[in-house]
Design a protein around this motif. Structure first.
Motif, PDB file in Angstrom:
ATOM      1  N   LYS A 286       0.839  -1.189   0.000  1.00 25.97           N
ATOM      2  CA  LYS A 286       0.000   0.000   0.000  1.00 25.97           C
ATOM      3  C   LYS A 286       0.878   1.245   0.000  1.00 25.97           C
ATOM      4  N   GLY A 287       0.580   2.164  -0.864  1.00 25.29           N
ATOM      5  CA  GLY A 287       1.342   3.400  -0.928  1.00 25.29           C
ATOM      6  C   GLY A 287       2.515   3.366  -1.874  1.00 25.29           C
ATOM      7  N   LEU A 288       2.808   2.196  -2.464  1.00 24.06           N
ATOM      8  CA  LEU A 288       3.926   2.123  -3.400  1.00 24.06           C
ATOM      9  C   LEU A 288       3.540   2.575  -4.805  1.00 24.06           C
ATOM     10  N   GLY A 289       2.249   2.771  -5.024  1.00 28.50           N
ATOM     11  CA  GLY A 289       1.801   3.171  -6.354  1.00 28.50           C
ATOM     12  C   GLY A 289       0.708   2.240  -6.837  1.00 28.50           C
ATOM     13  N   PRO A 290      -0.144   2.734  -7.731  1.00 26.53           N
ATOM     14  CA  PRO A 290      -1.289   1.929  -8.171  1.00 26.53           C
ATOM     15  C   PRO A 290      -0.905   0.625  -8.849  1.00 26.53           C
ATOM     16  N   GLU A 291       0.286   0.585  -9.469  1.00 24.73           N
ATOM     17  CA  GLU A 291       0.677  -0.638 -10.170  1.00 24.73           C
ATOM     18  C   GLU A 291       1.034  -1.767  -9.208  1.00 24.73           C
ATOM     19  N   PHE A 292       1.238  -1.439  -7.911  1.00 25.84           N
ATOM     20  CA  PHE A 292       1.604  -2.452  -6.928  1.00 25.84           C
ATOM     21  C   PHE A 292       0.539  -2.695  -5.870  1.00 25.84           C
ATOM     22  N   GLU A 293      -0.330  -1.720  -5.644  1.00 26.85           N
ATOM     23  CA  GLU A 293      -1.271  -1.817  -4.531  1.00 26.85           C
ATOM     24  C   GLU A 293      -2.214  -3.011  -4.656  1.00 26.85           C
ATOM     25  N   ASP A 294      -2.605  -3.371  -5.867  1.00 26.42           N
ATOM     26  CA  ASP A 294      -3.536  -4.491  -6.025  1.00 26.42           C
ATOM     27  C   ASP A 294      -2.867  -5.840  -5.798  1.00 26.42           C
ATOM     28  N   LEU A 295      -1.540  -5.840  -5.541  1.00 30.90           N
ATOM     29  CA  LEU A 295      -0.841  -7.081  -5.220  1.00 30.90           C
ATOM     30  C   LEU A 295      -0.787  -7.325  -3.722  1.00 30.90           C
ATOM     31  N   ASN A 296      -1.376  -6.430  -2.941  1.00 29.83           N
ATOM     32  CA  ASN A 296      -1.171  -6.439  -1.493  1.00 29.83           C
ATOM     33  C   ASN A 296      -1.933  -7.540  -0.770  1.00 29.83           C
TER      34      ASN A 296
END
Length: 468
Positions: free
Chosen positions: A456-466
């Motif tokens: 979370k907070g790393l950017g939209p391209e990564f947030e959905d991997l959380n």
């Protein structure tokens, strides 16, 4: 696997020794326990679990320069004042954080603590392993260094004799087992190549060349002219740490430009060293550039595979130290399948891989899976040597082969009679995607201060991997 010719002889395995209580040995022990073997002993030379993650502040041994052979004696323990047990040198350093996100690094049956960093610190990983070990600690012979493992035959079955010495009392024990798992890793014998002039340079300037195994912190490199050799994970991380305190720029000697740049503004990439210049206390690089008055050279060039306790095995399992010889699927000894090696592969996610390997070992040794005929296993190894070479590349997987291998082992273990006693991991598309982009995730993690505990907070391209 079912279409291959299978070995007809069943394995009479009831007593098993595991060498090493690091991440791999612990994982394998859990899968062996699930199959209810009569006896499982884990030999660990340190006083705690963790293997390379069990940090030993300033316990280091001098590394020969150059170091090109695996035929060296095992590390000697050091007994610091006030310690309850002696310690052994290992390659862990003060401020290491992993290069693997915790969602991918963790075992399938235990998550990292929510407060752990997204890329956990060495302290977080060691704590994680101590917690993971709770179900198998009763099996561990702590502070026992394996001295020798020898083979004999009894009614056509392998018998392995394990000789170990207590590092506290020096008491020597000798026990017999039906099978042995070699899970002590491959971070003991550093590799330092024989560059022209290096021996003369070392003789005249014995304090300049070191290996990443001896690195603990950047403090001793303050204001010095430093060359770090190697572009892998340790070369990148150690180079970045030293570059903050040394003369600018730090010189990073690599064979090809590295795709991941962290701290490039205070580092300069240079070619490999072609020759050491003794009188100038310097080096000549392959492009002809000369650097004089060098204060420190750190080799981050990896390690050789070495198993001194198996020196009596004939033919030998290592010669040059670049790979382990005579294994099927980089796991089972072809001539003696009651000897297994785990976590030999490099550029992999080792914790889940060790689980998958442990599941297969447990099923084969309980005769719920049969290995292929010996000729099939030898053909597999030959094909891999032809494909990858008889070099260090033999054990390098990388993505996507490492993900494929984890799933292959899962499916192999799943073919066993009665299915899974304990199911190993299987990577879905999201896990595979995280594996494919985790270098980009780590770069963003560092750029944002290295404090995130999730994506979370790393950017939209990564947030959905959380969600993992």
């Amino acid at each position: 696997m079912g279409s291959l010719p299978l070995q007809s002889a069943s394995l009479q395995v009831k007593r098993i020794a595991i060498i090493g209580a690091g991440p791999s040995g612990l994982a394998v022990a859990k899968y062996l326990l699930a199959e209810k073997f009569d006896k499982i002993d884990i030999y660990e030379q340190q006083a705690e679990v963790g293997g390379v993650w069990n940090y030993n502040y300033n316990i280091t041994n001098a590394v020969p320069v150059p170091q090109t052979t695996p035929d060296v004696p095992p590390d000697e323990p050091v007994w610091p004042p006030g310690a309850e047990a002696p310690l052994f040198p290992n390659p862990m350093y003060d401020s290491l954080i992993t290069n693997i996100p915790k969602q991918l690094m963790q075992y399938s049956d235990q998550a990292f603590l929510s407060e752990s960093l997204l890329f956990p610190t060495r302290e977080d990983v060691q704590d994680y392993l101590v917690r993971y070990s709770q179900g198998v600690r009763q099996l561990i012979k702590f502070s026992n260094q394996v001295q020798e493992v020898t083979l004999s035959q009894e009614i056509g079955q392998d018998r392995w004799h394990v000789t170990a010495r207590s590092t506290i009392t020096n008491t020597v024990t000798r026990n017999e087992y039906d099978a042995v798992v070699v899970a002590n890793g491959h971070y003991s014998v550093p590799f330092i190549p024989p560059v022209p002039g290096i021996e003369e340079f070392q003789a005249k300037h014995p304090s300049i060349i070191s290996h990443s195994k001896n690195y603990r912190s950047p403090k001793s490199f303050a204001n010095k002219k430093v060359i770090v050799i190697g572009g892998g994970a340790s070369g990148l991380d150690i180079g970045n740490q030293i570059s903050v305190v040394c003369q600018k720029p730090l010189l990073n000697s690599i064979r090809s430009e590295q795709p991941l740049k962290l701290g490039k503004e205070i580092k300069e990439e240079v070619p490999p060293i072609a020759k050491y210049l003794v009188n100038e206390r310097g080096v000549r690089f392959e492009d002809g550039r000369v650097e004089k008055d060098v204060d420190a050279i750190v080799y981050c060039t990896g390690y050789l595979y070495a198993y001194p306790f198996l020196r009596s095995l004939d033919p030998p399992i290592v010669t040059t130290g670049r790979r382990v010889i005579g294994l099927y699927k980089q796991l089972f000894h072809i001539s003696h399948p009651t000897l297994a090696f785990t976590a030999l592969s490099q550029k992999v996610i080792p914790f889940p891989l060790s689980e998958s390997q442990g599941a297969v070992i447990a099923k084969v040794w309980s005769n719920k899976l049969l290995l292929p005929d010996e000729s099939v296993m030898r053909a597999w190894e030959k094909q891999k040597v032809d494909e990858l070479g008889d070099t260090r590349n033999f054990h390098i997987l990388g993505y996507p082969r490492d993900a494929d291998h984890i799933n292959e082992l899962h499916d192999w273990a799943g073919q066993a009679e009665n299915g899974f006693a304990k199911e190993p991991p299987y990577w879905d598309e999201q896990q595979r995607h995280i594996r494919s982009v985790f270098a980009d995730i780590r770069k963003r993690f560092i750029e944002l201060g290295g404090k995130a505990t999730s994506m979370k907070g790393l950017g939209p391209e990564f947030e959905d991997l959380n969600r993992l």
